[in-house]
Design a protein around this motif. Structure first.
Motif, PDB file in Angstrom:
ATOM      1  N   THR A   1      15.477  -1.019 -10.259  1.00 38.99           N
ATOM      2  CA  THR A   1      15.095   0.139  -9.418  1.00 38.99           C
ATOM      3  C   THR A   1      14.182  -0.920  -8.363  1.00 38.99           C
ATOM      4  OG1 THR A   1      12.906  -0.190  -9.648  1.00 38.99           O
ATOM      5  CG2 THR A   1      13.244   1.140 -11.047  1.00 38.99           C
TER       6      THR A   1
ATOM      7  N   TRP B   1      17.009   7.131  -8.913  1.00 42.11           N
ATOM      8  CA  TRP B   1      16.934   7.793  -7.846  1.00 42.11           C
ATOM      9  C   TRP B   1      16.061   9.131  -8.127  1.00 42.11           C
ATOM     10  CZ3 TRP B   1      23.385   8.937  -6.138  1.00 42.11           C
ATOM     11  CH2 TRP B   1      23.911   7.395  -5.922  1.00 42.11           C
TER      12      TRP B   1
ATOM     13  N   THR C   1      31.467  -2.687  -6.549  1.00 39.21           N
ATOM     14  CA  THR C   1      30.709  -4.091  -6.421  1.00 39.21           C
ATOM     15  C   THR C   1      29.352  -3.723  -5.944  1.00 39.21           C
ATOM     16  OG1 THR C   1      30.881  -3.676  -3.664  1.00 39.21           O
ATOM     17  CG2 THR C   1      33.165  -4.708  -4.880  1.00 39.21           C
TER      18      THR C   1
ATOM     19  N   ALA D   1      27.974  -5.010 -10.903  1.00 39.91           N
ATOM     20  CA  ALA D   1      27.932  -6.436 -12.016  1.00 39.91           C
ATOM     21  C   ALA D   1      27.644  -6.198 -12.856  1.00 39.91           C
ATOM     22  CB  ALA D   1      27.645  -7.074 -10.754  1.00 39.91           C
TER      23      ALA D   1
ATOM     24  N   ARG E   1      16.785  -6.252  -2.841  1.00 39.25           N
ATOM     25  CA  ARG E   1      17.443  -7.357  -2.227  1.00 39.25           C
ATOM     26  C   ARG E   1      16.940  -9.126  -2.653  1.00 39.25           C
ATOM     27  NH1 ARG E   1      14.669  -5.597   2.052  1.00 39.25           N
ATOM     28  NH2 ARG E   1      12.887  -5.336   1.375  1.00 39.25           N
TER      29      ARG E   1
ATOM     30  N   PHE F   1      19.828 -12.847  -9.725  1.00 31.55           N
ATOM     31  CA  PHE F   1      20.936 -12.211 -10.608  1.00 31.55           C
ATOM     32  C   PHE F   1      21.119 -12.418 -11.977  1.00 31.55           C
ATOM     33  CE2 PHE F   1      25.568 -11.386 -11.835  1.00 31.55           C
ATOM     34  CZ  PHE F   1      25.557 -10.561 -12.223  1.00 31.55           C
TER      35      PHE F   1
ATOM     36  N   ASN G   1      24.310  -2.574  -9.904  1.00 38.09           N
ATOM     37  CA  ASN G   1      25.044  -2.100 -11.573  1.00 38.09           C
ATOM     38  C   ASN G   1      26.064  -2.171 -11.467  1.00 38.09           C
ATOM     39  OD1 ASN G   1      22.941   0.258 -12.491  1.00 38.09           O
ATOM     40  ND2 ASN G   1      22.405   0.074 -10.284  1.00 38.09           N
TER      41      ASN G   1
HETATM   42  P1  FAD Z   1      22.840  -2.896  -4.984  1.00 43.07           P
HETATM   43  O1  FAD Z   1      22.230  -2.431  -3.152  1.00 43.07           O
HETATM   44  O2  FAD Z   1      24.598  -2.669  -5.134  1.00 43.07           O
HETATM   45  O3  FAD Z   1      22.516  -4.426  -4.607  1.00 43.07           O
HETATM   46  C1  FAD Z   1      21.551  -4.751  -5.100  1.00 43.07           C
HETATM   47  C2  FAD Z   1      20.880  -6.055  -4.215  1.00 43.07           C
HETATM   48  O4  FAD Z   1      21.463  -6.931  -5.542  1.00 43.07           O
HETATM   49  C3  FAD Z   1      21.844  -6.463  -3.146  1.00 43.07           C
HETATM   50  O5  FAD Z   1      21.057  -6.798  -2.443  1.00 43.07           O
HETATM   51  C4  FAD Z   1      23.098  -7.518  -3.951  1.00 43.07           C
HETATM   52  O6  FAD Z   1      23.465  -8.052  -2.582  1.00 43.07           O
HETATM   53  C5  FAD Z   1      22.134  -7.708  -5.020  1.00 43.07           C
HETATM   54  N1  FAD Z   1      23.121  -8.534  -5.574  1.00 43.07           N
HETATM   55  C6  FAD Z   1      22.900  -9.661  -6.404  1.00 43.07           C
HETATM   56  N2  FAD Z   1      23.961  -9.915  -6.836  1.00 43.07           N
HETATM   57  C7  FAD Z   1      25.016  -9.144  -6.886  1.00 43.07           C
HETATM   58  C8  FAD Z   1      26.056  -9.453  -8.287  1.00 43.07           C
HETATM   59  N3  FAD Z   1      26.026 -10.232  -8.569  1.00 43.07           N
HETATM   60  N4  FAD Z   1      26.433  -8.115  -7.130  1.00 43.07           N
HETATM   61  C9  FAD Z   1      26.377  -6.875  -7.063  1.00 43.07           C
HETATM   62  N5  FAD Z   1      24.965  -6.950  -5.827  1.00 43.07           N
HETATM   63  C10 FAD Z   1      24.143  -8.600  -6.231  1.00 43.07           C
HETATM   64  N6  FAD Z   1      14.047   3.516  -6.275  1.00 43.07           N
HETATM   65  C11 FAD Z   1      12.639   3.794  -7.132  1.00 43.07           C
HETATM   66  O7  FAD Z   1      12.618   2.362  -7.328  1.00 43.07           O
HETATM   67  N7  FAD Z   1      12.212   4.883  -7.603  1.00 43.07           N
HETATM   68  C12 FAD Z   1      13.055   6.019  -6.260  1.00 43.07           C
HETATM   69  O8  FAD Z   1      12.978   6.512  -7.009  1.00 43.07           O
HETATM   70  C13 FAD Z   1      14.556   5.408  -5.896  1.00 43.07           C
HETATM   71  N8  FAD Z   1      15.136   6.521  -5.294  1.00 43.07           N
HETATM   72  C14 FAD Z   1      16.219   6.040  -4.430  1.00 43.07           C
HETATM   73  C15 FAD Z   1      17.032   7.667  -4.165  1.00 43.07           C
HETATM   74  C16 FAD Z   1      17.820   7.070  -3.711  1.00 43.07           C
HETATM   75  C17 FAD Z   1      18.529   8.350  -3.137  1.00 43.07           C
HETATM   76  C18 FAD Z   1      18.356   5.733  -2.738  1.00 43.07           C
HETATM   77  C19 FAD Z   1      20.063   5.098  -2.118  1.00 43.07           C
HETATM   78  C20 FAD Z   1      17.930   4.682  -3.327  1.00 43.07           C
HETATM   79  C21 FAD Z   1      16.820   4.857  -4.249  1.00 43.07           C
HETATM   80  N9  FAD Z   1      15.488   4.091  -4.710  1.00 43.07           N
HETATM   81  C22 FAD Z   1      14.708   4.478  -5.551  1.00 43.07           C
HETATM   82  C23 FAD Z   1      16.477   2.573  -4.976  1.00 43.07           C
HETATM   83  C24 FAD Z   1      17.452   2.070  -5.926  1.00 43.07           C
HETATM   84  O9  FAD Z   1      16.748   2.329  -6.872  1.00 43.07           O
HETATM   85  C25 FAD Z   1      18.264   1.163  -5.454  1.00 43.07           C
HETATM   86  O10 FAD Z   1      18.507   0.653  -3.845  1.00 43.07           O
HETATM   87  C26 FAD Z   1      19.151   0.528  -6.533  1.00 43.07           C
HETATM   88  O11 FAD Z   1      17.930   0.677  -8.110  1.00 43.07           O
HETATM   89  C27 FAD Z   1      19.734  -0.619  -6.595  1.00 43.07           C
HETATM   90  O12 FAD Z   1      20.938  -0.821  -7.652  1.00 43.07           O
HETATM   91  P2  FAD Z   1      22.063  -1.335  -6.750  1.00 43.07           P
HETATM   92  O13 FAD Z   1      23.382  -1.074  -7.648  1.00 43.07           O
HETATM   93  O14 FAD Z   1      22.759   0.252  -5.813  1.00 43.07           O
HETATM   94  O15 FAD Z   1      21.801  -1.761  -5.735  1.00 43.07           O
END
Ligand code: FAD
Length: 262
Positions: free
Chosen positions: A153, A101, A13, A18, A199, A205, A16
């Motif tokens: 990112t 990441w 969920t 979505a 956020r 989105f 990514n």
């Molecule tokens: P999620 O956490 O699933 O969602 C992100 C936001 O999108 C949430 O607020 C969610 O509510 C919202 N959203 C809106 N609409 C929807 C929908 N329809 N479905 C789902 N969600 C929705 N970032 C960098 O820039 N450089 C780095 O080197 C880096 N390194 C990282 C290393 C680690 C180990 C981690 C955990 C994070 C790192 N990050 C880094 C951040 C990371 O890139 C982001 O957290 C990631 O890209 C977010 O994607 P996600 O799918 O996990 O988002």
């Protein structure tokens, strides 16, 4: 066209997840056939080790490249690796989708590359001589196919700009675009990057989804990154340096491997 999405996120969920669904639906709406390798759902084994090479006895020393070459040539790679190779051969387009990441791909996806890109399949291909340095960088088993990255990112777009603290996104993605996709022959499309997503609200989105749908609609026609091909006169063999007459004087770094004309 046939499209393979190799998707690396542990949470179905997630954002990514979505965005993957948005991409799949739009590609299917365009008449493309889509398959997804969901690496976490598949419980993909990321680490390459003895178990990848069944003919190798447990006490035999593992040298990965020769073992890989031997297993590929004798068709003894493991079934999970062979299945992914078959998907790559099947697909006209490959999309690697992941959250950034630590400025790169999640380990599970890197492990997919390490294991699926066997010697004889993705490297160690073609004639190595005074005229050619193997089939790579624009030639190889996957030549004629397109590939692109779909990346999210946490960092802001400005942080990844030419003077941004993180370094330019094209430089950070160069080892993947050039080293992993162009190397075995893919024509590489510019990446789809969504910045500052942590956020993201509903409006955000919808905006990202709309941009992504446009990219999926044009996947057959988007002009590629004009990387220079290896065996077509731009590089000195065997040092593999760009000839001095190419690129502006004194230029160095990743950008010199892009030609001005595609
Ligand atoms: P999620 O956490 O699933 O969602 C992100 C936001 O999108 C949430 O607020 C969610 O509510 C919202 N959203 C809106 N609409 C929807 C929908 N329809 N479905 C789902 N969600 C929705 N970032 C960098 O820039 N450089 C780095 O080197 C880096 N390194 C990282 C290393 C680690 C180990 C981690 C955990 C994070 C790192 N990050 C880094 C951040 C990371 O890139 C982001 O957290 C990631 O890209 C977010 O994607 P996600 O799918 O996990 O988002």
């Amino acid at each position: 066209m046939k499209v393979l999405i190799v998707y690396a996120h542990p949470e179905p969920t997630s954002l990514n997840g979505a965005l993957r669904d948005v991409a799949v639906h739009e590609l299917e709406a365009q008449g493309h056939e889509v398959r997804v390798s969901d690496l976490y759902a598949m419980n993909w084994k990321a680490g390459i080790d003895h178990a990848d090479f069944p003919p190798l006895g447990p006490d035999q020393r593992l040298q990965v490249a020769p073992a890989s070459a031997q297993a590929f040539a004798s068709n003894t790679l493991t079934a999970d690796v062979k299945a992914e190779q078959d998907k790559l051969v099947w697909a006209d387009v490959l999309i690697l989708q992941f959250p950034l990441w630590w400025f790169s791909m999640p380990a599970i996806l890197k492990g997919w590359v390490d294991r699926v890109y066997a010697f004889g399949f993705a490297y160690g291909v073609g004639e190595q001589s005074e005229r050619r340095w193997g089939d790579r960088y624009g030639e190889g088993k996957l030549a004629g196919k397109r590939a692109m990255l779909l990346v999210t990112t946490g960092g802001w777009e400005e942080h990844y700009s030419a003077r941004g603290i993180n370094g330019p996104i094209d430089d950070l993605l160069f080892p993947i675009n050039h080293g992993i996709l162009f190397y075995p022959g893919y024509t590489v499309l510019p990446p789809f990057v969504s910045y500052r997503v942590d956020r993201l609200d509903e409006a955000g989105f919808l905006a990202v989804s709309s941009r992504l749908r446009e990219r999926m609609k044009t996947i057959e026609t988007t002009p590629p990154i004009p990387y220079r091909r290896q065996n077509f006169g731009d590089y000195v063999i065997p040092t593999m340096q760009l000839r001095p007459e190419f690129g502006s004087p004194g230029a160095a770094g990743f950008s010199i491997h892009r030609s001005e004309t595609a």
